[in-house]
Design a protein around this motif. Structure first.
Motif, PDB file in Angstrom:
ATOM      1  N   TRP A   3      -3.135 -10.220  -1.120  1.00 31.44           N
ATOM      2  CA  TRP A   3      -3.600 -10.624   0.297  1.00 31.44           C
ATOM      3  C   TRP A   3      -5.036 -10.659   0.307  1.00 31.44           C
ATOM      4  CZ3 TRP A   3      -0.450  -7.078   4.108  1.00 31.44           C
ATOM      5  CH2 TRP A   3       0.813  -7.728   4.328  1.00 31.44           C
ATOM      6  N   THR A   4      -5.861 -10.159  -0.605  1.00 30.15           N
ATOM      7  CA  THR A   4      -7.100 -10.196  -0.635  1.00 30.15           C
ATOM      8  C   THR A   4      -7.713 -11.294  -1.522  1.00 30.15           C
ATOM      9  OG1 THR A   4      -9.295  -8.738  -0.064  1.00 30.15           O
ATOM     10  CG2 THR A   4      -8.053  -8.391  -2.220  1.00 30.15           C
ATOM     11  N   HIS A   5      -6.816 -11.610  -2.306  1.00 27.48           N
ATOM     12  CA  HIS A   5      -7.369 -13.043  -3.101  1.00 27.48           C
ATOM     13  C   HIS A   5      -6.359 -14.161  -3.145  1.00 27.48           C
ATOM     14  CE1 HIS A   5      -9.798  -9.493  -4.726  1.00 27.48           C
ATOM     15  NE2 HIS A   5      -8.602  -8.948  -5.300  1.00 27.48           N
ATOM     16  N   THR A   6      -6.207 -14.351  -2.027  1.00 23.48           N
ATOM     17  CA  THR A   6      -5.176 -15.449  -1.607  1.00 23.48           C
ATOM     18  C   THR A   6      -5.850 -16.804  -2.069  1.00 23.48           C
ATOM     19  OG1 THR A   6      -6.262 -15.557   0.629  1.00 23.48           O
ATOM     20  CG2 THR A   6      -4.195 -14.564   0.483  1.00 23.48           C
ATOM     21  N   HIS A  48      -6.829 -10.759   5.079  1.00 27.57           N
ATOM     22  CA  HIS A  48      -7.285 -11.979   4.173  1.00 27.57           C
ATOM     23  C   HIS A  48      -8.594 -12.124   4.030  1.00 27.57           C
ATOM     24  CE1 HIS A  48      -2.882 -12.820   3.705  1.00 27.57           C
ATOM     25  NE2 HIS A  48      -2.711 -12.474   5.043  1.00 27.57           N
ATOM     26  N   MET A  49      -9.338 -10.967   3.836  1.00 29.38           N
ATOM     27  CA  MET A  49     -10.672 -11.223   3.672  1.00 29.38           C
ATOM     28  C   MET A  49     -10.836 -11.310   2.132  1.00 29.38           C
ATOM     29  SD  MET A  49     -12.619  -8.532   6.113  1.00 29.38           S
ATOM     30  CE  MET A  49     -12.079  -8.707   7.894  1.00 29.38           C
ATOM     31  N   HIS A  50     -12.077 -12.101   1.652  1.00 27.44           N
ATOM     32  CA  HIS A  50     -11.884 -12.180   0.146  1.00 27.44           C
ATOM     33  C   HIS A  50     -13.032 -11.540  -0.488  1.00 27.44           C
ATOM     34  CE1 HIS A  50      -9.596 -16.284   1.021  1.00 27.44           C
ATOM     35  NE2 HIS A  50      -8.933 -15.392   0.758  1.00 27.44           N
ATOM     36  N   TYR A  51     -12.796 -10.899  -1.507  1.00 23.05           N
ATOM     37  CA  TYR A  51     -13.833 -10.590  -2.634  1.00 23.05           C
ATOM     38  C   TYR A  51     -13.295 -10.767  -4.031  1.00 23.05           C
ATOM     39  CZ  TYR A  51     -11.114  -6.188  -2.330  1.00 23.05           C
ATOM     40  OH  TYR A  51      -9.885  -5.361  -2.195  1.00 23.05           O
ATOM     41  N   ARG A  92      -3.930  -5.694 -14.423  1.00 20.52           N
ATOM     42  CA  ARG A  92      -4.534  -4.569 -14.889  1.00 20.52           C
ATOM     43  C   ARG A  92      -4.366  -3.437 -14.180  1.00 20.52           C
ATOM     44  NH1 ARG A  92      -9.110  -6.241 -17.731  1.00 20.52           N
ATOM     45  NH2 ARG A  92      -9.555  -8.221 -17.821  1.00 20.52           N
ATOM     46  N   LEU A  93      -4.028  -3.472 -12.821  1.00 21.71           N
ATOM     47  CA  LEU A  93      -3.522  -2.563 -11.776  1.00 21.71           C
ATOM     48  C   LEU A  93      -2.216  -1.932 -12.287  1.00 21.71           C
ATOM     49  CD1 LEU A  93      -4.573  -4.030  -8.146  1.00 21.71           C
ATOM     50  CD2 LEU A  93      -5.808  -2.090  -9.497  1.00 21.71           C
ATOM     51  N   MET A 125     -11.726  -3.550  -8.779  1.00 24.32           N
ATOM     52  CA  MET A 125     -10.433  -2.778  -8.978  1.00 24.32           C
ATOM     53  C   MET A 125     -10.818  -1.376  -8.019  1.00 24.32           C
ATOM     54  SD  MET A 125      -9.173  -3.874 -12.687  1.00 24.32           S
ATOM     55  CE  MET A 125     -10.507  -4.793 -12.916  1.00 24.32           C
ATOM     56  N   ARG A 178      -1.400   5.992 -15.723  1.00 23.56           N
ATOM     57  CA  ARG A 178      -1.510   7.419 -15.100  1.00 23.56           C
ATOM     58  C   ARG A 178       0.113   8.033 -15.119  1.00 23.56           C
ATOM     59  NH1 ARG A 178      -3.070   7.326  -8.975  1.00 23.56           N
ATOM     60  NH2 ARG A 178      -5.008   8.514  -9.764  1.00 23.56           N
ATOM     61  N   SER A 191       0.950  -1.194   0.024  1.00 23.70           N
ATOM     62  CA  SER A 191      -0.032  -0.149   0.029  1.00 23.70           C
ATOM     63  C   SER A 191       0.842   1.211  -0.079  1.00 23.70           C
ATOM     64  CB  SER A 191      -0.700  -0.069   1.013  1.00 23.70           C
ATOM     65  OG  SER A 191      -1.414   1.307   1.487  1.00 23.70           O
ATOM     66  N   ALA A 249      -8.886  -4.909   4.723  1.00 26.09           N
ATOM     67  CA  ALA A 249      -9.561  -6.160   4.367  1.00 26.09           C
ATOM     68  C   ALA A 249      -8.528  -7.150   3.923  1.00 26.09           C
ATOM     69  CB  ALA A 249     -10.775  -5.613   3.328  1.00 26.09           C
ATOM     70  N   GLY A 250      -7.656  -6.468   2.912  1.00 27.04           N
ATOM     71  CA  GLY A 250      -6.530  -7.167   2.394  1.00 27.04           C
ATOM     72  C   GLY A 250      -5.603  -7.915   3.686  1.00 27.04           C
ATOM     73  N   SER A 251      -5.160  -6.947   4.433  1.00 25.89           N
ATOM     74  CA  SER A 251      -4.446  -7.463   5.362  1.00 25.89           C
ATOM     75  C   SER A 251      -4.909  -8.510   6.340  1.00 25.89           C
ATOM     76  CB  SER A 251      -3.585  -6.384   6.217  1.00 25.89           C
ATOM     77  OG  SER A 251      -3.644  -5.114   5.762  1.00 25.89           O
ATOM     78  N   ASP A 270      -7.498  -1.595   2.558  1.00 25.44           N
ATOM     79  CA  ASP A 270      -6.190  -2.304   2.776  1.00 25.44           C
ATOM     80  C   ASP A 270      -6.205  -3.415   3.784  1.00 25.44           C
ATOM     81  OD1 ASP A 270      -4.841  -0.919   0.812  1.00 25.44           O
ATOM     82  OD2 ASP A 270      -3.742   0.338   2.320  1.00 25.44           O
ATOM     83  N   GLU A 319      -2.020  -5.420  -0.450  1.00 30.94           N
ATOM     84  CA  GLU A 319      -3.207  -5.245   0.365  1.00 30.94           C
ATOM     85  C   GLU A 319      -4.406  -5.187  -0.353  1.00 30.94           C
ATOM     86  OE1 GLU A 319      -0.284  -3.392   1.019  1.00 30.94           O
ATOM     87  OE2 GLU A 319      -0.202  -3.331   3.083  1.00 30.94           O
ATOM     88  N   GLN A 320      -4.478  -4.821  -1.880  1.00 31.76           N
ATOM     89  CA  GLN A 320      -5.623  -4.560  -2.526  1.00 31.76           C
ATOM     90  C   GLN A 320      -5.394  -5.716  -3.564  1.00 31.76           C
ATOM     91  OE1 GLN A 320      -6.711  -0.765  -3.469  1.00 31.76           O
ATOM     92  NE2 GLN A 320      -6.843  -0.050  -1.351  1.00 31.76           N
ATOM     93  N   LYS A 378       0.382   3.706   1.604  1.00 33.99           N
ATOM     94  CA  LYS A 378       0.596   4.205   3.062  1.00 33.99           C
ATOM     95  C   LYS A 378       1.800   3.775   3.535  1.00 33.99           C
ATOM     96  CE  LYS A 378      -3.941   4.511   2.198  1.00 33.99           C
ATOM     97  NZ  LYS A 378      -4.331   3.845   1.045  1.00 33.99           N
ATOM     98  N   MET A 397      -6.285   5.487 -17.301  1.00 29.44           N
ATOM     99  CA  MET A 397      -6.248   4.450 -16.178  1.00 29.44           C
ATOM    100  C   MET A 397      -7.489   3.572 -16.263  1.00 29.44           C
ATOM    101  SD  MET A 397      -5.355   5.899 -12.589  1.00 29.44           S
ATOM    102  CE  MET A 397      -5.329   4.565 -11.745  1.00 29.44           C
ATOM    103  N   ASN A 408      -0.648  -0.828  -5.692  1.00 26.80           N
ATOM    104  CA  ASN A 408      -1.005  -1.469  -4.699  1.00 26.80           C
ATOM    105  C   ASN A 408      -1.258  -2.802  -4.922  1.00 26.80           C
ATOM    106  OD1 ASN A 408      -1.887  -2.731  -2.077  1.00 26.80           O
ATOM    107  ND2 ASN A 408      -2.952  -1.086  -1.444  1.00 26.80           N
ATOM    108  N   PRO A 445     -11.674 -10.838  -7.485  1.00 26.92           N
ATOM    109  CA  PRO A 445     -10.719  -9.980  -8.125  1.00 26.92           C
ATOM    110  C   PRO A 445     -11.019  -9.182  -9.292  1.00 26.92           C
ATOM    111  CG  PRO A 445     -10.332 -12.388  -8.503  1.00 26.92           C
ATOM    112  CD  PRO A 445     -11.688 -12.420  -7.478  1.00 26.92           C
ATOM    113  N   LYS A 463      -5.849  -9.551 -11.878  1.00 27.77           N
ATOM    114  CA  LYS A 463      -6.159  -7.968 -11.483  1.00 27.77           C
ATOM    115  C   LYS A 463      -4.755  -7.450 -11.361  1.00 27.77           C
ATOM    116  CE  LYS A 463      -7.791  -5.797  -7.262  1.00 27.77           C
ATOM    117  NZ  LYS A 463      -8.874  -6.035  -6.275  1.00 27.77           N
TER     118      LYS A 463
END
Ligand code: SF4
Ligand code: SF4
Ligand code: SF4
Lengths: 579, 142
Positions: free
Chosen positions: A105-108, B35-38, A120-121, B43, A128, A72, B31-33, B29, A101-102, A74, A570, A98, B40, A117
Motif C-alpha cells: 500500500w505504501t509502494h503502489t 497510500h503515501m509513498h516513500y 526482504r521482509l 524497512m 526471526r 498489519s 501512511a500505508g493505508s 501503517d 500497510e508497510q 494489529k 533479521m 506486514n 521501498p 522489499k
C-alpha cells in the motif's frame, strides 16, 4: 542448515497486496530459505478455508514455525496465533510480516521495489521465526477481592456492582464521610432527586452487603504484586499518629474513583474576590439552602449573571485547562431554572462562549429560555468584565456576539462564575500506583474508545471524574464498566500474561544492579545462582518494555521475541542479495 | 563509470527504521493505508518500546549493509516508561559513539518522535532522511 520446519504463507489480500507485489516471486524467493518446508500464496489468508489449510499443513508437515506475510499484525496477529494454537503449534512460534500497510500500500508506485522489499521482509520474518522457542503464557491465580479507592458516587456504585457479582470489596475513602461531591448537591436533573438522597440510598445498599468493607479516613499507602494478586497496605485514621492503623490485604484488582476538584478562580478572575462574585459550587450551596426568594446579606437577589467556561477551555496562561468540563453548562442552566422557580421575578443573564447542553440537557436549555433567561454570547478574546459599583451592586460589561458585538452593561446582585472541574491533587496515590497522568493531569486510560477504563498498570482501573470531567451518570456508567473489566479477570480465577518479557542470562550477569534501577516497575530482583548474586526478572511484574536490556553493561539481558540473536539474524536476512 | 560506484543519484540507500508496536507502528501503517509513498528500500522493524533498542544492533546493521538508521520513537507517548525520550536519546548517543569508533558517520542515525497518527510526518521525515543518506553515500566504502 536449519532443523526447523517452517510454513510460510503469502497473502494476496484480494489484490490489495498482489496488485503491487509479485507474490509468486516472493514465494519463489523464500521457499528455499533455511528451515522453510511449506511456502504458499493464498487469496485471503484470513479466510476460513485458508486457515483450515494452514491447520492441516501444520499437522501433516509437523511444522514448528509459522510465518504469514499479510496485513498489519494489529489486524490479525491474534487470528493467526489462534490458528497455530488450534493446530497444536505454540502461538509464540508464529510471526506476522506486514507486507500490506508497510509494503504494497505504501509502494503502489513501484512494483519491482515493493516486490524486492516484500522478499526482504519475509526473509526477516523467517529468520526471526527460526529462533523462536515455545513460550507459555504466564498464568497467575487471582484473588476474588477488589480495592475501590474513593467512595463518591462512582466508587460506591462500583462497590455494589462488584459485591453483586460475588466479589469481595474493600472500599476506602480519604474523607470521614462517604458520598464525595454528589452528597453535597441538591436537586439533580432529570428526576429532581437530590444528591444527598442518592448517596444515602447507595450507602444503604452498601450496608446491606456483607462482602463490602468500608473504611473512611483511609488511604492506600503501599502496593506491590501484580494483576490478579496485589498486596496492599491501607492507612486508616488519618495521617497523624493518633488512632492510626495499617491494614494489609490482598486484592485481585484496584478501581480508582477519586473524583475531581472544583476549579478555584484566582483573585480578580472575572471579579472573583469582590463580594457577590461566587463560584458555581458556592452559588449552588446558596440555592440548596434557600426556600423561596434568594437573599444575600439581607438583600433580595433580583439580577443574576452567569459567566460560563471559567477555568475550562483556557487558551493562554500557565498550564491552561484546555478541555471543556462538559458538566458545567448543564449544571448552570439547571441551577438557573431552580433559581427562577424559587423566584419567578428573577432576571438572569447567561454569558456563554458556546452552549454545550448536549443530549437530553438541550431540553433544560429550552426550559431556561422559556422561563425568561437571556443568553448572550461572548468572544473569549474579549471576556466580560465584572466591577463593583458605588451602590454595592455589581456591573458586568460584555460584548454580545449575537447582536453584532454590541456592548451591554448589566447590573447584577450576584455574578456566578460557572467553574469547571480540575484534577485532584493525588500525588501520593500516583506514587503508590504508578498511574500515568495525561497532559491535563487527569488519570489516563489506555485507549479512550476501545479500552476506556483500563490503565497501563494491568489490573488497575480508573472511572468517574478522576479520569476527566464527567457528570454523575457518566461517572456511574464508567464505574460499572470498571466493574465488568475487574470481574472479567477475577471471575475466571486466573490471568494469562504475555510471556514476551525480559530474561537475564545468569551465566553472564555479574550483579552490578544497573538493571534494578533501570526498571520503573521494580521487576528485577536479586537471587542466588550457583553461589553468586545475580539478577532475575519477576515474570508477573515485567511489562516487556525492554528498557533494561540496552543498559546492562554485561549484555546479560534479552527481551524474549527480540533477542540479540533474533534481531541480528533479521537484519542479515533483510540484507541478503535478491537474485 | 556510473555502474561501479554506488554514490550519487543512482545510489539507493538501505534504511532500517525501528518503530514501536503501539505508537509509531500504527502511524507508519496509516501512511500505508493512506497510500503515501516513500522509498521501498526503507524497512521497518517494530518493538515494544524505543528504550529497548540496543546500540549493538545499530552497528551490526550498518556493518552489514544498511546505510541509515531511523528511529521512529515513542517520545512522550510511551506507555511503559515515563522517561522514554531521555532513555532513547541516550541510546542514540551511545549508538552514534559506537558508529564513530568503527569509522562510520554518526549522522547515519536519526531519531524523531512518531505518534500513532503521524502518517505524514513519518513519510516526510523518512524521505528527507533518505536524501541526506543518499548525499552521504553508502556506509560501507570500497
Ligand atoms: S490476512 Fe490480512 S492481508 Fe490477508 S486477506 Fe486477510 S486482511 Fe487481507
Ligand atoms: S545490569 Fe546486567 S550484569 Fe548488572 S545486574 Fe542486571 S543483568 Fe546483571
Ligand atoms: S523489560 Fe521493562 S518491565 Fe521488564 S524488567 Fe526490563 S525494564 Fe522492567
Amino acid at each position: 542448515m536449519s532443523d526447523r520446519r517452517i510454513g510460510v504463507y503469502i497473502c494476496h489480500c484480494g489484490g490489495n497486496i498482489s496488485d503491487y507485489v509479485d507474490v509468486e516471486k516472493v514465494r519463489r524467493a523464500v521457499q528455499d530459505e533455511p528451515g522453510v518446508v511449506v511456502a504458499k500464496t493464498a487469496m485471503f489468508t484470513c479466510s476460513d478455508a485458508t486457515q483450515q489449510e494452514m491447520v492441516q499443513d501444520i499437522e501433516e508437515q509437523q511444522l514448528d514455525g509459522l510465518v504469514v506475510a499479510s496485513c498489519s499484525p494489529k489486524l490479525h496477529l491474534f487470528t493467526f496465533r489462534e490458528v497455530a494454537k488450534r493446530a497444536g503449534l505454540n502461538p509464540y512460534q508464529y510471526t506476522q510480516v506486514n507486507v500490506r500497510e508497510q509494503c504494497s500500500w505504501t509502494h503502489t508506485d513501484d512494483y519491482a521495489g515493493a516486490t524486492a522489499k516484500a522478499i526482504r521482509l519475509v526473509r526477516g520474518g523467517i529468520a526471526r521465526t527460526r529462533l523462536t522457542e515455545p513460550l507459555q503464557p504466564i498464568k497467575i491465580d487471582t484473588v476474588p477481592r477488589v480495592l475501590v479507592v474513593g467512595a463518591g458516587i462512582a466508587g460506591m456504585r462500583a462497590a455494589v456492582g462488584l459485591a453483586d457479582l460475588g466479589l469481595a470489596v474493600l472500599l476506602i475513602e480519604r474523607e470521614p464521610v462517604v458520598g464525595g461531591r454528589v452528597a453535597a448537591w441538591g436537586a439533580m436533573y432529570p428526576h429532581g432527586k437530590n444528591g444527598r438522597q442518592l448517596i444515602a440510598r447507595l450507602n444503604e445498599e452498601i450496608k446491606q452487603r456483607e462482602n463490602i468493607t468500608l473504611f473512611t479516613c483511609a488511604e492506600l499507602v503501599e502496593k506491590s504484586g501484580s494483576i490478579g494478586n496485589f498486596n496492599i497496605k491501607i492507612r486508616v485514621g488519618g495521617n497523624s499518629g493518633q488512632g492510626q492503623e495499617i491494614i494489609t490485604a490482598r486484592v485481585g484488582s484496584i478501581i480508582v474513583a477519586t473524583g475531581f476538584d472544583n476549579y478555584q478562580p484566582v483573585a480578580g478572575e472575572y471579579g472573583y474576590g469582590i463580594d457577590g462574585v461566587l463560584t458555581l459550587a458556592e452559588y449552588k450551596e446558596l440555592l440548596d439552602s434557600t426556600e423561596g426568594k434568594l437573599f444575600r446579606h439581607g438583600r433580595e437577589i433580583k439580577d443574576v449573571v452567569y459567566v460560563y467556561c471559567v477555568g475550562s477551555r483556557q487558551q493562554s496562561g500557565e498550564n491552561p485547562n484546555r478541555y471543556c468540563s462538559r458538566y458545567c453548562c448543564n449544571a448552570a442552566v439547571h441551577a438557573s431554572i431552580e433559581a427562577v422557580d424559587k423566584n419567578p421575578g428573577l432576571h438572569q443573564y447567561h454569558l456563554f462562549r458556546d452552549m454545550r447542553t448536549y443530549g437530553k440537557y438541550e431540553l433544560l436549555y429550552n426550559q431556561a429560555r422559556e422561563k425568561g433567561a437571556v443568553f448572550l454570547r461572548f468572544d473569549h478574546q474579549e471576556p466580560p468584565v465584572v466591577e463593583k459599583m458605588a451602590d454595592g451592586k455589581l456591573m458586568v460589561k460584555v460584548r454580545d456576539l449575537l447582536t453584532y458585538s454590541e456592548q451591554i452593561d448589566i447590573a447584577a446582585d450576584v455574578v456566578v462564575l460557572v467553574t469547571g472541574m480540575v484534577p485532584r491533587d493525588n500525588g501520593s496515590l500516583v506514587d503508590v500506583l504508578k498511574l500515568p497522568l495525561g497532559q491535563d493531569k487527569f488519570f489516563n486510560e489506555i485507549h479512550p474508545k476501545l479500552r476506556p477504563v483500563e490503565t497501563v498498570v494491568d489490573g488497575v482501573f480508573i472511572c468517574g471524574a478522576c479520569q476527566g470531567p464527567k457528570n454523575s451518570s457518566e461517572s456511574v456508567a464508567s464505574a460499572l464498566s470498571a466493574v465488568t473489566q475487574s470481574a472479567s479477570i477475577l471471575k475466571k480465577g486466573f490471568v494469562e500474561l504475555e510471556p514476551l518479557i525480559a530474561q537475564v542470562d545468569p551465566e553472564v550477569c555479574r550483579w552490578c544492579g544497573e538493571c534494578t534501577s533501570a526498571c520503573p516497575y521494580g521487576a528485577i530482583e536479586q537471587v542466588q545462582y550457583q553461589g553468586r548474586a545475580v539478577a532475575r526478572v519477576n515474570e508477573a511484574v515485567c511489562k516487556g518494555c525492554g528498557g533494561c536490556a540496552p543498559l546492562c553493561p554485561a549484555g546479560a539481558i534479552d527481551l524474549k521475541g527480540y533477542t540479540d540473536e533474533q534481531m541480528k539474524s533479521m537484519i542479515d536476512a533483510f540484507l541478503k542479495e535478491i537474485v | 563509470m556510473a555502474g561501479t560506484t554506488k554514490e550519487g543519484k543512482g545510489f539507493v540507500p538501505k534504511i532500517l527504521a525501528f518503530s514501536t508496536n503501539n505508537i509509531s507502528d500504527p502511524g507508519i501503517d496509516l501512511a500505508g493505508s493512506s497510500h503515501m509513498h516513500y522509498p521501498p528500500s526503507v524497512m521497518v522493524v517494530s518493538m515494544p518500546c524505543t528504550s529497548g533498542i540496543k546500540p549493538g544492533w545499530i552497528l551490526h546493521a550498518v556493518e552489514k549493509g544498511f546505510d541509515g538508521i531511523f528511529i521512529a520513537a515513542d517520545g512522550e507517548e510511551c506507555a511503559y516508561l515515563p522517561d522514554c525520550s531521555e532513555r532513547a536519546s541516550n541510546i542514540v548517543k551511545n549508538a552514534q559513539a559506537l558508529l564513530q569508533q568503527n569509522g562510520y558517520e554518526p549522522e547515519r542515525i536519526k531519531m524523531s518522535a512518531i505518534c500513532s497518527v503521524c502518517a505524514e510526518p513519518f513519510t516526510n521525515q523518512i524521505k528527507a532522511f533518505y536524501q541526506i543518506i543518499q548525499k552521504m553515500g553508502p556506509a560501507r566504502k570500497g
